[in-house]
Design a protein around this motif. Structure first.
Motif, PDB file in Angstrom:
ATOM      1  N   GLN A   1       1.488  -8.625  -0.094  1.00  0.00           N
ATOM      2  CA  GLN A   1       0.508  -8.002   0.794  1.00  0.00           C
ATOM      3  C   GLN A   1      -0.454  -7.085   0.053  1.00  0.00           C
ATOM      4  O   GLN A   1      -1.363  -6.526   0.648  1.00  0.00           O
ATOM      5  CB  GLN A   1       1.240  -7.205   1.876  1.00  0.00           C
ATOM      6  CG  GLN A   1       1.833  -5.919   1.318  1.00  0.00           C
ATOM      7  CD  GLN A   1       2.775  -5.261   2.300  1.00  0.00           C
ATOM      8  OE1 GLN A   1       3.399  -5.914   3.114  1.00  0.00           O
ATOM      9  NE2 GLN A   1       2.829  -3.954   2.241  1.00  0.00           N
ATOM     10  N   LEU A   2      -0.254  -6.905  -1.254  1.00  0.00           N
ATOM     11  CA  LEU A   2      -1.117  -5.987  -1.998  1.00  0.00           C
ATOM     12  C   LEU A   2      -2.530  -6.551  -2.089  1.00  0.00           C
ATOM     13  O   LEU A   2      -2.713  -7.745  -2.285  1.00  0.00           O
ATOM     14  CB  LEU A   2      -0.558  -5.765  -3.402  1.00  0.00           C
ATOM     15  CG  LEU A   2       0.877  -5.259  -3.451  1.00  0.00           C
ATOM     16  CD1 LEU A   2       1.346  -5.136  -4.890  1.00  0.00           C
ATOM     17  CD2 LEU A   2       1.013  -3.938  -2.741  1.00  0.00           C
ATOM     18  N   PHE A   3      -3.527  -5.689  -1.955  1.00  0.00           N
ATOM     19  CA  PHE A   3      -4.902  -6.217  -2.000  1.00  0.00           C
ATOM     20  C   PHE A   3      -5.911  -5.260  -2.596  1.00  0.00           C
ATOM     21  O   PHE A   3      -7.010  -5.655  -2.936  1.00  0.00           O
ATOM     22  CB  PHE A   3      -5.356  -6.603  -0.591  1.00  0.00           C
ATOM     23  CG  PHE A   3      -5.607  -5.422   0.307  1.00  0.00           C
ATOM     24  CD1 PHE A   3      -4.568  -4.800   0.944  1.00  0.00           C
ATOM     25  CD2 PHE A   3      -6.894  -4.946   0.486  1.00  0.00           C
ATOM     26  CE1 PHE A   3      -4.782  -3.711   1.753  1.00  0.00           C
ATOM     27  CE2 PHE A   3      -7.122  -3.846   1.299  1.00  0.00           C
ATOM     28  CZ  PHE A   3      -6.060  -3.235   1.935  1.00  0.00           C
TER      29      PHE A   3
ATOM     30  N   ASP B   1      -3.881   1.144  -2.628  1.00  0.00           N
ATOM     31  CA  ASP B   1      -3.076   0.259  -1.801  1.00  0.00           C
ATOM     32  C   ASP B   1      -2.020   1.043  -1.034  1.00  0.00           C
ATOM     33  O   ASP B   1      -1.791   0.814   0.144  1.00  0.00           O
ATOM     34  CB  ASP B   1      -2.426  -0.829  -2.659  1.00  0.00           C
ATOM     35  CG  ASP B   1      -2.140  -2.063  -1.836  1.00  0.00           C
ATOM     36  OD1 ASP B   1      -1.208  -1.993  -1.023  1.00  0.00           O
ATOM     37  OD2 ASP B   1      -2.855  -3.065  -1.981  1.00  0.00           O
TER      38      ASP B   1
ATOM     39  N   PHE C   1      -3.387   2.719   2.035  1.00  0.00           N
ATOM     40  CA  PHE C   1      -3.894   1.913   3.146  1.00  0.00           C
ATOM     41  C   PHE C   1      -3.281   2.324   4.489  1.00  0.00           C
ATOM     42  O   PHE C   1      -3.994   2.521   5.469  1.00  0.00           O
ATOM     43  CB  PHE C   1      -3.621   0.425   2.873  1.00  0.00           C
ATOM     44  CG  PHE C   1      -4.134  -0.505   3.929  1.00  0.00           C
ATOM     45  CD1 PHE C   1      -5.488  -0.615   4.173  1.00  0.00           C
ATOM     46  CD2 PHE C   1      -3.255  -1.275   4.683  1.00  0.00           C
ATOM     47  CE1 PHE C   1      -5.970  -1.489   5.134  1.00  0.00           C
ATOM     48  CE2 PHE C   1      -3.736  -2.147   5.654  1.00  0.00           C
ATOM     49  CZ  PHE C   1      -5.093  -2.251   5.879  1.00  0.00           C
ATOM     50  N   GLY C   2      -1.951   2.461   4.512  1.00  0.00           N
ATOM     51  CA  GLY C   2      -1.271   2.852   5.749  1.00  0.00           C
ATOM     52  C   GLY C   2      -1.712   4.218   6.253  1.00  0.00           C
ATOM     53  O   GLY C   2      -2.238   4.344   7.357  1.00  0.00           O
TER      54      GLY C   2
ATOM     55  N   ASN D   1      -5.154   4.263   7.645  1.00  0.00           N
ATOM     56  CA  ASN D   1      -5.238   3.710   8.995  1.00  0.00           C
ATOM     57  C   ASN D   1      -4.767   4.703  10.043  1.00  0.00           C
ATOM     58  O   ASN D   1      -5.109   4.598  11.215  1.00  0.00           O
ATOM     59  CB  ASN D   1      -4.397   2.435   9.099  1.00  0.00           C
ATOM     60  CG  ASN D   1      -5.077   1.263   8.427  1.00  0.00           C
ATOM     61  OD1 ASN D   1      -6.289   1.189   8.393  1.00  0.00           O
ATOM     62  ND2 ASN D   1      -4.279   0.355   7.889  1.00  0.00           N
TER      63      ASN D   1
ATOM     64  N   MET E   1       3.533   6.193   5.087  1.00  0.00           N
ATOM     65  CA  MET E   1       3.201   6.475   6.491  1.00  0.00           C
ATOM     66  C   MET E   1       4.227   7.432   7.097  1.00  0.00           C
ATOM     67  O   MET E   1       4.095   7.838   8.242  1.00  0.00           O
ATOM     68  CB  MET E   1       3.171   5.174   7.296  1.00  0.00           C
ATOM     69  CG  MET E   1       2.147   4.175   6.776  1.00  0.00           C
ATOM     70  SD  MET E   1       1.879   2.787   7.890  1.00  0.00           S
ATOM     71  CE  MET E   1       3.496   2.109   8.075  1.00  0.00           C
TER      72      MET E   1
END
Lengths: 288, 270
Positions: free
Chosen positions: A97-99, A106, A109-110, A113, A162
């Motif tokens: 899922q890394l991008f 990365d 990201f959480g 969001n 998160m």
């Protein structure tokens, strides 16, 4: 106290009203207390993955309820994202899922969001990286330059960042070498100890589950077979074997010794077994 | 979500349609699509619809599957026939503002709808009863005369086989990555167009990365088995034309004759 996670008569059916209809989870009712470390075991296709995906609202149950701290997570479907922040989920082979351009981004990201402040995002990402043992110099690298084990750590850090109340890990050690597995597992355990949150660990390794879990949920053919303290569950070795699961080797040996009349108790780890066997050997080991 | 695609899915079976030579099926499907546009009146089209229904029954693929394949393009059928409703001259039946529905328009609309439905059903028969491998094999054989022109027929068909083979794998992968990013709070359901396109990046990049990895691994595996293209390569299943296949080809020809005769004797709708 209200359990942190509770399911009531949870059911999920794939492909309703098609020829491919398949009941994946049926009538699962469990209560998970705050701070529990739970192992989830079951044969391939027993419904483990479907069950855990319902716990953080990735799939909506066909019937039944998931309660997070006493509140139905599907009460307001628009706010399901908030549930996903509180119930963190690390999928199998999460390195896929890394991008992002850098490891740090990365992991962020959480939290990003979650719309936290920039300081907090940075702080949480660095903390999470520390928890999974990622050295600082890796954080500015591209995630695609890392080794398999390091990528796995980045992905897990991305969820830990998160700061979820419940952390679900689906086979976090699959495909890692033995040393890497032990290190990762002990990192998860220490994370659980320090943060005091709830962890669900799905695993095919009975040894791993026996070593770290307080309680074990056994899934079999879309039903819940057992949900009890680890020692209790692994005491049912015959029942586990009948549904295609093993008990840890050391547990098996000790059960065999017990059945032959030696004064030993159910063991889950080699250390426990050693502690029981050494005095016996010294005494000369008479049967009772 | 991505799993409900019925169009272009193989449905294994042992019916006479399944056992037919894939080359014959491919050629006849193309021929029938042409027939559908050759037929210019209801008798001809009705006859083709009847033949299609007949083959559907023989194919022993559940009717449900055919309905499912129609579901996706229902909108196109409706759209084109509604559009056609307002075209055409003839007796005016309903007048809505400057638009009018004529008896010709209604006839056109029905005609077009039946045409498209037949088209979809017939191509569905092909994909339901022929596995992707058979299909590309048939294409390779049918295109083999092009080798004279130095067209790399084998390579093209191998590429198609691989592409088709990886469609389900990629769909599965997409589902998985989407779930993983959603679990990290990715929001893919709301926001404007730009927002949504941006929200696809966390899905597309891992998907690209894994596709390249898969391609690399596949190439490696093929090399390990000494694959070096079509030169001197034999087939495990060599296609053979049987009596049945010839009979079906003749049947295909006969259908064309009937259509042409009907075109000749019955006045055209379009």
């Amino acid at each position: 106290m209200t359990p942190i996670l509770e399911t009531q008569e949870l059911c999920y059916t794939y492909g309703v009203e098609t020829p491919f209809e398949k009941k994946a989870v049926q009538n699962v009712s469990i209560k998970i207390e705050q701070g529990d470390f739970i192992g989830v075991i079951g044969h391939t296709g027993s419904g483990k993955s479907t069950l855990i995906q319902m716990l953080n609202g990735l799939i909506r149950p066909t019937s039944g309820k998931v309660l997070l701290a006493g509140k139905d997570i599907w009460e307001e479907p628009k706010k399901i994202r908030a549930v996903r922040f509180r119930v963190g989920m690390v999928f199998q082979y999460p390195e896929d899922q890394l991008f992002e351009e850098t490891v740090l981004k990365d992991i962020q990201f959480g939290p990003r969001n979650m719309k936290l402040t920039e300081n907090e995002i940075e702080q949480r990402a660095r903390d999470a990286a520390k928890f999974v043992g990622l050295p600082d110099e890796l954080l500015d690298k591209s995630p695609f330059e890392l080794s398999g084990g390091e990528k796995r750590r980045v992905a897990i850090a991305g969820v830990i960042a998160m700061d979820p109340d419940v952390l679900i890990l689906d086979e976090p050690t699959a495909g890692l070498d033995p040393a890497g597995r032990d290190v990762l597992l002990s990192e998860i355990v220490s994370y659980h100890k320090i943060r005091g949150n709830t962890v669900l660990l799905v695993s095919h390794s009975m040894e791993d589950v026996a070593r770290v879990a307080d309680r074990v949920l056994v899934m079999n053919a879309s039903h819940m077979q057992m949900f009890d303290h680890t020692a209790e569950v692994f005491a049912h070795d015959k029942e586990l074997e009948s549904i295609g699961l093993q008990v840890p080797q050391v547990t098996k040996i000790m059960a065999e010794l017990k059945s032959r009349g030696y004064p030993v108790e159910t063991c889950l780890t080699v250390e426990q077994a050693v502690a029981q066997l050494l005095p016996l050997i010294k005494k000369g080991g008479d049967r009772v | 979500m991505t799993r409900d695609i019925a169009l272009g899915q193989y449905f294994p079976g042992k019916s006479p349609v399944h056992r037919l030579d894939p080359r014959v099926k491919l050629v006849l499907t193309i021929a029938f699509i042409v027939y559908i546009f050759v037929a210019n009146n209801f008798w001809g089209l009705g006859f083709l619809a009847l033949v299609t229904l007949g083959i559907m029954v023989v194919s022993s693929v559940p009717v449900k599957m055919y309905f499912k394949s129609m579901k996706g393009i229902l909108f196109i059928v409706l759209f084109t026939s509604v559009l056609n409703l307002f075209y055409g001259s003839g007796k005016v039946l309903v007048q809505i503002g400057f638009m009018q529905i004529t008896d010709d328009g209604i006839r056109n609309a029905i005609f077009i709808a039946v045409r498209i439905v037949c088209l979809i059903l017939f191509s569905s028969i092909l994909t339901f009863t022929t596995s992707p491998t058979e299909l590309t094999d048939a294409m390779e054989r049918l295109m083999s005369p092009l080798k004279v022109l130095h067209v790399k027929v084998h390579e093209i068909s191998m590429m198609m086989t691989i592409a088709l083979r990886f469609v389900p794998t990629l769909l599965e992968e997409t589902d998985k990555i989407m779930a993983a990013q959603k679990a990290r709070g990715a929001d893919m359901e709301s926001g404007g167009l730009m927002q949504r396109i941006k929200s696809l990046i966390p899905v597309l990049i891992p998907l690209f990365v894994s596709s390249f990895r898969r391609a690399y691994e596949l190439a490696m595996a093929m090399e390990c088995r000494c694959y070096h293209g079509g030169e001197g390569r034999t087939k495990m299943k060599v296609l053979h034309m049987e009596a049945m296949d010839y009979a079906v080809l003749v049947f295909g020809g006969a259908v064309l004759v009937v259509i042409l005769l009907l075109n000749h004797f019955v006045p055209a709708v379009i």
